[in-house]
Structures are given as C-alpha cells and as structure tokens.
Design a protein around this motif. Structure first.
Motif, PDB file in Angstrom:
ATOM      1  N   ILE A 149       0.843  -1.194   0.000  1.00  0.00           N
ATOM      2  CA  ILE A 149       0.000   0.000   0.000  1.00  0.00           C
ATOM      3  C   ILE A 149       0.883   1.251   0.000  1.00  0.00           C
ATOM      4  N   VAL A 150       0.573   2.150  -0.938  1.00  0.00           N
ATOM      5  CA  VAL A 150       1.283   3.426  -1.057  1.00  0.00           C
ATOM      6  C   VAL A 150       0.255   4.555  -1.147  1.00  0.00           C
ATOM      7  N   PHE A 151       0.746   5.783  -1.302  1.00  0.00           N
ATOM      8  CA  PHE A 151      -0.142   6.947  -1.388  1.00  0.00           C
ATOM      9  C   PHE A 151       0.027   7.622  -2.751  1.00  0.00           C
ATOM     10  N   LEU A 152      -1.075   7.930  -3.382  1.00  0.00           N
ATOM     11  CA  LEU A 152      -1.074   8.723  -4.608  1.00  0.00           C
ATOM     12  C   LEU A 152      -1.565  10.121  -4.239  1.00  0.00           C
ATOM     13  N   VAL A 153      -0.761  11.130  -4.529  1.00  0.00           N
ATOM     14  CA  VAL A 153      -1.095  12.507  -4.150  1.00  0.00           C
ATOM     15  C   VAL A 153      -1.137  13.387  -5.395  1.00  0.00           C
ATOM     16  N   ARG A 154      -1.637  14.596  -5.236  1.00  0.00           N
ATOM     17  CA  ARG A 154      -1.656  15.544  -6.339  1.00  0.00           C
ATOM     18  C   ARG A 154      -0.220  15.954  -6.701  1.00  0.00           C
ATOM     19  N   LYS A 155      -0.033  16.379  -7.945  1.00  0.00           N
ATOM     20  CA  LYS A 155       1.290  16.759  -8.430  1.00  0.00           C
ATOM     21  C   LYS A 155       1.977  17.731  -7.479  1.00  0.00           C
ATOM     22  N   ASP A 156       3.241  17.439  -7.175  1.00  0.00           N
ATOM     23  CA  ASP A 156       4.084  18.235  -6.278  1.00  0.00           C
ATOM     24  C   ASP A 156       3.641  18.167  -4.819  1.00  0.00           C
ATOM     25  N   ASN A 157       2.711  17.273  -4.528  1.00  0.00           N
ATOM     26  CA  ASN A 157       2.351  16.956  -3.140  1.00  0.00           C
ATOM     27  C   ASN A 157       2.024  18.210  -2.308  1.00  0.00           C
ATOM     28  N   PRO A 158       1.000  18.964  -2.693  1.00  0.00           N
ATOM     29  CA  PRO A 158       0.699  20.226  -2.002  1.00  0.00           C
ATOM     30  C   PRO A 158       0.365  20.077  -0.519  1.00  0.00           C
ATOM     31  N   LYS A 159      -0.118  18.908  -0.097  1.00  0.00           N
ATOM     32  CA  LYS A 159      -0.431  18.714   1.324  1.00  0.00           C
ATOM     33  C   LYS A 159       0.755  18.129   2.101  1.00  0.00           C
ATOM     34  N   ASN A 160       1.904  17.970   1.421  1.00  0.00           N
ATOM     35  CA  ASN A 160       3.147  17.520   2.065  1.00  0.00           C
ATOM     36  C   ASN A 160       2.954  16.207   2.834  1.00  0.00           C
ATOM     37  N   ILE A 161       2.365  15.244   2.159  1.00  0.00           N
ATOM     38  CA  ILE A 161       2.124  13.932   2.767  1.00  0.00           C
ATOM     39  C   ILE A 161       3.347  13.039   2.532  1.00  0.00           C
ATOM     40  N   LYS A 162       3.976  12.619   3.606  1.00  0.00           N
ATOM     41  CA  LYS A 162       5.197  11.812   3.504  1.00  0.00           C
ATOM     42  C   LYS A 162       5.056  10.422   4.114  1.00  0.00           C
ATOM     43  N   ASP A 163       4.174  10.274   5.083  1.00  0.00           N
ATOM     44  CA  ASP A 163       4.032   8.973   5.729  1.00  0.00           C
ATOM     45  C   ASP A 163       2.631   8.871   6.334  1.00  0.00           C
ATOM     46  N   TRP A 164       2.361   7.722   6.975  1.00  0.00           N
ATOM     47  CA  TRP A 164       1.025   7.438   7.488  1.00  0.00           C
ATOM     48  C   TRP A 164       0.518   8.523   8.437  1.00  0.00           C
ATOM     49  N   GLU A 165       1.386   9.047   9.298  1.00  0.00           N
ATOM     50  CA  GLU A 165       0.908  10.016  10.294  1.00  0.00           C
ATOM     51  C   GLU A 165       0.356  11.288   9.643  1.00  0.00           C
ATOM     52  N   ASP A 166       0.834  11.583   8.414  1.00  0.00           N
ATOM     53  CA  ASP A 166       0.370  12.800   7.740  1.00  0.00           C
ATOM     54  C   ASP A 166      -1.072  12.691   7.250  1.00  0.00           C
ATOM     55  N   LEU A 167      -1.595  11.472   7.212  1.00  0.00           N
ATOM     56  CA  LEU A 167      -2.983  11.299   6.772  1.00  0.00           C
ATOM     57  C   LEU A 167      -3.983  11.783   7.813  1.00  0.00           C
ATOM     58  N   GLN A 169      -3.701  14.802   9.249  1.00  0.00           N
ATOM     59  CA  GLN A 169      -3.670  16.268   9.251  1.00  0.00           C
ATOM     60  C   GLN A 169      -5.058  16.848   8.982  1.00  0.00           C
ATOM     61  N   SER A 170      -5.329  17.931   9.623  1.00  0.00           N
ATOM     62  CA  SER A 170      -6.595  18.632   9.383  1.00  0.00           C
ATOM     63  C   SER A 170      -6.645  19.130   7.941  1.00  0.00           C
ATOM     64  N   GLY A 171      -7.764  18.906   7.293  1.00  0.00           N
ATOM     65  CA  GLY A 171      -7.947  19.389   5.925  1.00  0.00           C
ATOM     66  C   GLY A 171      -7.523  18.418   4.846  1.00  0.00           C
ATOM     67  N   VAL A 172      -6.926  17.281   5.222  1.00  0.00           N
ATOM     68  CA  VAL A 172      -6.548  16.267   4.231  1.00  0.00           C
ATOM     69  C   VAL A 172      -7.757  15.380   3.925  1.00  0.00           C
ATOM     70  N   GLU A 173      -8.078  15.247   2.643  1.00  0.00           N
ATOM     71  CA  GLU A 173      -9.205  14.401   2.235  1.00  0.00           C
ATOM     72  C   GLU A 173      -8.674  13.131   1.585  1.00  0.00           C
ATOM     73  N   VAL A 242      -5.250   6.136  -1.052  1.00  0.00           N
ATOM     74  CA  VAL A 242      -4.529   5.045  -0.386  1.00  0.00           C
ATOM     75  C   VAL A 242      -4.857   3.775  -1.151  1.00  0.00           C
ATOM     76  N   THR A 243      -3.833   3.208  -1.815  1.00  0.00           N
ATOM     77  CA  THR A 243      -4.121   2.105  -2.731  1.00  0.00           C
ATOM     78  C   THR A 243      -2.895   1.235  -2.939  1.00  0.00           C
ATOM     79  N   PHE A 244      -3.053   0.210  -3.763  1.00  0.00           N
ATOM     80  CA  PHE A 244      -1.948  -0.677  -4.090  1.00  0.00           C
ATOM     81  C   PHE A 244      -0.886   0.043  -4.917  1.00  0.00           C
ATOM     82  N   GLU A 245       0.351  -0.376  -4.747  1.00  0.00           N
ATOM     83  CA  GLU A 245       1.486   0.176  -5.490  1.00  0.00           C
ATOM     84  C   GLU A 245       1.272   0.076  -7.000  1.00  0.00           C
ATOM     85  N   PRO A 265       5.394   5.123   1.908  1.00  0.00           N
ATOM     86  CA  PRO A 265       5.604   5.187   3.360  1.00  0.00           C
ATOM     87  C   PRO A 265       6.820   4.343   3.742  1.00  0.00           C
ATOM     88  N   LYS A 266       7.378   4.631   4.912  1.00  0.00           N
ATOM     89  CA  LYS A 266       8.569   3.883   5.346  1.00  0.00           C
ATOM     90  C   LYS A 266       8.227   2.435   5.710  1.00  0.00           C
TER      91      LYS A 266
END
Length: 365
Positions: A149-167, A169-173, A242-245, A265-266
C-alpha cells in the motif's frame, strides 16, 4: 392341374416370398448398420471437436484486469506451442475481490480464482469448491506476486504527505476502497493499523486513536480499487488515494500522467494475491489440467517480468531483483503475522460491529 403340379407352384411362390422378405430384411439391417456407423462417426467427430476447444473463466479482483489482459495472450501462445491441436480461450471477470469470491460461491462458473487476499480463496475452500491443499499446489503458497500500500497525491504533493501520520492532518481528504467489501480497502485499513502498532510499540489504544483520526479524513469509500482511482484521478476528488502500489503506478504513468505523484511510506503492508483452481467447475468441464497449466505459467519468467512491468512484485526473487529500479525496497509486514489468520482478521476487524465499524464514524453500511 394335378395335385403334384399345384404343390410345386405353391412351394415356388412360398420360396419367392421368403426370398423377397430376406432381401428386405438384409437391406433393412444393412441400412441400420450404416446409420449406426454414421451416428458413431458423428459422435466421434463431436467429441473430437469438443476436445480441441477449451474455454477458461478467470474470476479475479478489480485492479488485476490490466495484468491478466496482457497475461492471457502470453499464456495462450505458450499453451498453443505445447498443444498445437488445441484452441484455448480465456475470459475475464473483475470486481471487488470479496464480491467476486461470493459470486463464485453462489454459482459463477469460474475455472480459476485469482484473488488479492487469502480469505477469498478460503471461502471457496470452505464451500467445497476449491481443494483443501490449494496453497500447496503452486510455489510460494500459491502467491505468484505481491504488492504493498502506497499513497497517490496531487502533483508536487501540495499537502506535504510523507508517511502514514500525515494522513491525520486537518484538511486532508482521503479516497480509499471500502474495507467492508474489497481487498484493496482492507489492506489499506490494515496497513494503517499495522503502522500504528509499529509506531506506538504495539499500544492498541494509541493505535486505535491514530486510525480513528485517519478515518475521519476519508472523503469517499469506493466499491473497488479501480473505482477509487477513477474518483481520485478523473473526478478530482480528495488529496490522497490510499491504494496498491501497482494501481498507483498505473495512474501515475498512464491516465493520470503529469497530475499525480507516488509517496512510499517507510513501513507498509504486504498484500498477497493467491490463486486456485475451482475444482468443482473444472472437474465437471474437464478443464482441470488446462486450469492448472494457466496458473502454473504465472511463475514463468515472461509472466513474472510482465508482473514487474505492471508494478506488481514478482515472487521469483531473480526477477524481482532485476526490477529494483521500479520496485524500490520497502519494509513490509504480512497481515497474517501481525493479526492472525484471515478468519480472525475478518471477524475482528471487518465483521458487523468490528473494529473498522467502531473506528470509522462515516463508515459505509
């Protein structure tokens, strides 16, 4: 006419009549014999024709469609080379893994089941549709490839999501598949839960608090992994999928190219995609040998390389090692090692009123 002459004429007529009857009987029997030969030949031809045409149905999970779409022609070419007098075709059926397993349990005539979690094959085993030794019929406990399982984010990662704990964050959908009905969603949920246990030294209370906070941010629970990708990439809903690699890479390199990035994620979960012959169907159809050949070929080098090309992690180590550039090393855990058997996992986490229902305030019913 004398009595001797009358007697002779009577005998002559009688013999003539018997001769005619005999000829008629002979012709009739000959006709029957010829018809029997024609019917027998026709039956033989029909049997021969049937033996030369084999049709398999592969019932599989949602995001495996791209792999099997390309795998089937590879297999057919290989099978035809070894069996030149046989024409074989393979049909596909795809959907949420558990829904697909239920369809087979309810009568869908699958020759093979290729799912993304062991419980779906175990269900078919419990129903008597799959052999009890299905895991031992193929290498690697009948798992030709894995994912994570990995994370797919918007281009350039505007919400700065780097690992599970960042999910959390307030305002992350978040967009993810529904864990109640899909393997994709279950692995996503268990990945988060396993991360919590890892991060908080197996503290269940802190883990549940973390997962509850993460699930508060889920905007959409989709009916399958591909539906979740469509919602995120094409409909533009959410900040992270949040989906398969392999599904994330498909989006990043094809229909979402230039619009999304992948974040690894690590520490994440290993998803295993077990396969099995549905003997209750193949034994009746006479396709058991062909079904086994179909699944055996998944461990061939061409099939394993195809898996790697589609960002699935080959079970054959030599092929996996050759593809390290596209499949980076990541620390993973097996759900069965962390949470127990799939029966235990399903009962604890995904049954009605289970852990998922308790932690997901906006869980789908």
């Amino acid at each position: 006419m004398t009595s001797n002459t009358a007697s002779y004429q009577h005998k002559k007529k009688t013999l003539s009549t018997l001769s005619i009857v005999g000829v008629a009987l002979s012709l009739g029997l000959a006709g029957c014999s010829n018809n029997d030969k024609v019917d027998t030949a026709a039956k033989t031809d029909d049997a021969s024709t049937a033996a030369q045409n084999i049709e398999l149905l592969n019932v599989s999970y949602d995001v495996a469609r791209d792999f099997y779409k390309d795998y089937n022609p590879l297999f057919i070419e290989h099978y035809k080379a070894e069996n030149p007098d046989v024409n074989i075709t393979v049909n596909q059926s795809h959907g949420g893994s558990s829904k697909q397993a239920l369809s087979v349990a309810n009568g869908l005539q699958a020759d093979v089941a290729t799912m993304n979690q062991g419980s779906d094959i175990e269900l078919l085993e419990q129903k008597g549709l799959v052999a009890s030794d299905w895991e031992g019929q193929f290498p690697d406990n009948a798992v030709p490839f894995t994912s994570t399982i990995v994370f797919l984010v918007r281009k350039d990662n505007p919400k700065n999501i780097k690992d599970w704990e960042d999910l959390t964050q307030s305002g992350v959908e978040i967009v993810m598949a529904n864990p109640k009905v899909t393997g994709n969603g279950r692995y996503a949920f268990l990945g988060a839960y396993g991360y919590g246990l890892h991060a908080f030294n197996k503290d269940e209370a802190k883990t549940k608090s973390y997962v509850k906070d993460m699930l508060k941010n889920v905007k959409v629970y989709e009916s399958g992994g591909r539906a979740a990708t469509t919602t995120f990439v094409q409909r533009g809903i959410g900040d992270v999928l949040v989906t398969f690699e392999n599904e994330a890479n498909l989006a990043a390199t094809q229909f979402g190219v230039g619009k999304v990035d992948i974040i690894y994620p690590k520490y994440s979960i290993k998803s295993e995609s077990p396969v099995a012959i549905v003997n209750s169907v193949t034994d009746k159809k006479g396709t058991t040998a062909a079904a086994k050949a179909y699944l055996d070929y998944l461990w061939s080098e061409p099939a394993q390389q195809l898996a790697a090309d589609l960002y699935l992690r080959p079970s054959v180590k030599s092929v996996l090692d050759k593809n390290g550039d596209k499949l980076p090393a990541i620390e993973t855990f097996r759900p069965n090692d962390t949470f127990g058997s799939w029966d235990e996992i399903m009962g604890t986490f995904f049954s009605d009123g289970g852990v998922f229902d308790k932690l997901a305030v906006n869980a789908p019913q």
